[in-house]
Write a protein that holds these residues in place. Structure first.
Motif, PDB file in Angstrom:
ATOM      1  N   ALA A   1       0.915  -0.995   0.029  1.00  0.00           N
ATOM      2  CA  ALA A   1      -0.100  -0.118   0.022  1.00  0.00           C
ATOM      3  C   ALA A   1       0.927   1.256   0.018  1.00  0.00           C
ATOM      4  CB  ALA A   1      -0.851   0.093   1.262  1.00  0.00           C
ATOM      5  N   ARG A   2       2.002   1.207   0.419  1.00  0.00           N
ATOM      6  CA  ARG A   2       2.724   2.366   0.759  1.00  0.00           C
ATOM      7  C   ARG A   2       3.740   2.642  -0.440  1.00  0.00           C
ATOM      8  NH1 ARG A   2       4.791  -0.578   5.173  1.00  0.00           N
ATOM      9  NH2 ARG A   2       6.952  -1.271   4.943  1.00  0.00           N
ATOM     10  N   THR A   3       4.055   1.603  -1.296  1.00  0.00           N
ATOM     11  CA  THR A   3       5.186   1.636  -2.395  1.00  0.00           C
ATOM     12  C   THR A   3       4.599   1.793  -3.841  1.00  0.00           C
ATOM     13  OG1 THR A   3       5.149  -0.763  -2.568  1.00  0.00           O
ATOM     14  CG2 THR A   3       6.655   0.438  -0.877  1.00  0.00           C
ATOM     15  N   GLN A   4       5.248   1.990  -4.645  1.00  0.00           N
ATOM     16  CA  GLN A   4       4.649   2.096  -6.058  1.00  0.00           C
ATOM     17  C   GLN A   4       4.360   0.856  -6.490  1.00  0.00           C
ATOM     18  OE1 GLN A   4       4.203   4.795  -7.866  1.00  0.00           O
ATOM     19  NE2 GLN A   4       3.836   4.021  -9.722  1.00  0.00           N
ATOM     20  N   PRO A   5       3.239   0.350  -7.270  1.00  0.00           N
ATOM     21  CA  PRO A   5       2.632  -1.013  -7.227  1.00  0.00           C
ATOM     22  C   PRO A   5       3.723  -1.647  -8.253  1.00  0.00           C
ATOM     23  CG  PRO A   5       0.923   0.764  -7.669  1.00  0.00           C
ATOM     24  CD  PRO A   5       2.146   1.451  -7.490  1.00  0.00           C
ATOM     25  N   PRO A   6       4.183  -2.866  -7.820  1.00  0.00           N
ATOM     26  CA  PRO A   6       5.186  -3.527  -8.569  1.00  0.00           C
ATOM     27  C   PRO A   6       4.568  -3.800 -10.047  1.00  0.00           C
ATOM     28  CG  PRO A   6       4.772  -4.691  -6.412  1.00  0.00           C
ATOM     29  CD  PRO A   6       3.724  -3.490  -6.611  1.00  0.00           C
ATOM     30  N   ALA A   7       5.438  -3.686 -10.792  1.00  0.00           N
ATOM     31  CA  ALA A   7       5.211  -3.842 -12.556  1.00  0.00           C
ATOM     32  C   ALA A   7       5.770  -4.841 -12.839  1.00  0.00           C
ATOM     33  CB  ALA A   7       5.316  -2.455 -13.124  1.00  0.00           C
ATOM     34  N   THR A   8       6.688  -5.373 -12.309  1.00  0.00           N
ATOM     35  CA  THR A   8       7.266  -6.842 -12.818  1.00  0.00           C
ATOM     36  C   THR A   8       7.430  -7.781 -11.834  1.00  0.00           C
ATOM     37  OG1 THR A   8       9.746  -6.043 -12.122  1.00  0.00           O
ATOM     38  CG2 THR A   8       8.879  -5.253 -14.133  1.00  0.00           C
ATOM     39  N   PRO A   9       7.772  -9.082 -12.135  1.00  0.00           N
ATOM     40  CA  PRO A   9       7.965 -10.129 -11.285  1.00  0.00           C
ATOM     41  C   PRO A   9       9.103  -9.781 -10.303  1.00  0.00           C
ATOM     42  CG  PRO A   9       7.635 -11.280 -13.660  1.00  0.00           C
ATOM     43  CD  PRO A   9       7.694  -9.709 -13.666  1.00  0.00           C
ATOM     44  N   ASP A  10      10.340  -9.305 -10.700  1.00  0.00           N
ATOM     45  CA  ASP A  10      11.183  -8.850  -9.773  1.00  0.00           C
ATOM     46  C   ASP A  10      10.967  -7.879  -8.856  1.00  0.00           C
ATOM     47  OD1 ASP A  10      13.001 -10.567 -11.086  1.00  0.00           O
ATOM     48  OD2 ASP A  10      13.694  -9.201 -12.306  1.00  0.00           O
TER      49      ASP A  10
END
Length: 366
Positions: free
Chosen positions: A292-301
């Protein structure tokens, strides 16, 4: 944030099998694992005994499970019997490995290990895409007794990882269906249904997408509990599987998150909360807050990085306390990412904290 890695036993074994006859595929798998399967049986015998489960109970449960498997899918039984033949082992012994979760449910002294799963379902200018990551956390005594797998010859081929002697666990198939797997605990868990590991293998071999997978699961006799995170190129669903039914959840803000407790009310009402709590809830809340507090993950890594924890944080990255006895030494034995669009599974022999220091094994379902 600091972590401690766990020692690794060397190069991880990889098994490739193909052919239309499931019994012959099983024979090939068993032959390749002829030295490792007895070691896996020995560890589980110790765990069963630690839980107060007698050898006679183990055999009775295993034979009952094998009969149930045969009634539901004759091919799955044939493959288990093939593994037994190829490894020079009695069929009930291989059935006991495949039903190890259900047999251990008898025990009040050997709680299961922990796992954490995240699946992302994104829609951007290029359309929908999905990917997932999971830790597979289990007893450190089994750290050398699992393998990566590439199996072909059923309706769909699939790749992923599983334990020696066990049909399936985590993977992605050639139709682009991915499956992450967590164990849950319900008061009515026991023998009499399809073991969760066998059901996972059946789904990966037979289902062309999320909807078809859910249909197979709802048609299966269930007497134990688990969670399948299912996702293909366009949709994702998280299932609570239990003796009281199958209950689905869809992504919240593009994310599915799972630890080891029920997320739907009906099975949660009779959950074995002592198995995982408060640990499961703490891990769930920690990862949810981090997302919730980070940029939404856009890659598996990027997604895998969300599973790295250290001292003073809930043990999403699970490192064993080697001073503890058998049955209490949990470890993240592997970290797995799945990508339906490319039919790819990446398997790291280690914890999420080991990413960057060890190489992924990259597997593609043809």
């Amino acid at each position: 944030m600091t972590t401690t890695s766990i020692p690794r036993p060397g190069h991880r074994r990889h098994i490739e099998v193909a052919g239309a006859d499931p019994h012959e595929r099983g024979v090939a798998r068993g032959a390749r694992l002829r030295d490792g399967i007895p070691a896996a049986i020995e560890v589980y015998d110790r765990l069963f005994a630690l839980g107060g489960i007698t050898p006679a109970q183990v055999r009775e449960d295993a034979e009952r499970a094998l009969d149930t498997i045969g009634r539901f899918r004759a091919g799955a039984r044939a493959e288990i019997e093939g593994i037994a033949r190829g490894s020079g082992t009695e069929p009930w012994r291989i059935a006991a490995l495949n039903a190890r979760t259900e047999i251990l449910a008898r025990s009040a002294t050997v709680p299961p290990g922990e796992c954490t799963t995240i699946v992302r379902h994104l829609v951007d200018d290029s359309g929908p895409r999905t990917f997932g990551v999971q830790t597979w956390d289990w007893h450190i005594e089994l750290s050398a007794l699992w393998h990566t797998l590439d199996t072909r010859g059923g309706r769909y081929g699939y790749v992923g990882l599983t334990e020696h002697g066990i049909l399936g666990k985590i993977g992605v198939n050639s139709a682009g269906l991915a499956l992450h797997f967590n164990i849950l605990g319900h008061a009515r868990d026991g023998i009499g249904g399809i073991p969760m590991h066998v059901l996972a293998a059946i789904v990966l071999e037979e289902a062309g997408g999320v909807a078809e997978a859910a249909e197979i699961i709802r048609g299966a006799p269930l007497a134990s509990s688990g969670s399948f995170a299912l996702f293909d190129g366009t949709e994702a669903a998280l299932l609570d599987l239990s003796p009281v039914g199958v209950f689905a959840m869809r992504p919240e803000h593009g994310t599915l998150l799972r630890t080891n407790h029920f997320l739907t009310p009906e099975p949660a009402a009779d959950e074995k909360s002592w198995l995982y709590q408060p640990d499961s809830g703490e891990r769930y809340d920690f990862v949810r807050a981090r997302l919730a507090r980070t940029q939404p993950p856009a890659t598996p890594d990027e997604l895998a990085a969300c599973l790295v924890t250290g001292a003073g944080e809930p043990p999403v990255t699970c490192v064993p306390d080697l001073d503890q006895p058998l049955g209490q030494r949990w470890a993240s034995l592997a970290t797995v990412t799945l990508e339906p669009a490319t039919r790819t599974a990446r398997v790291l022999d280690g914890t999420p904290a080991d990413i960057g220091t060890r190489d992924w094994r990259v597997l593609t379902a043809g």
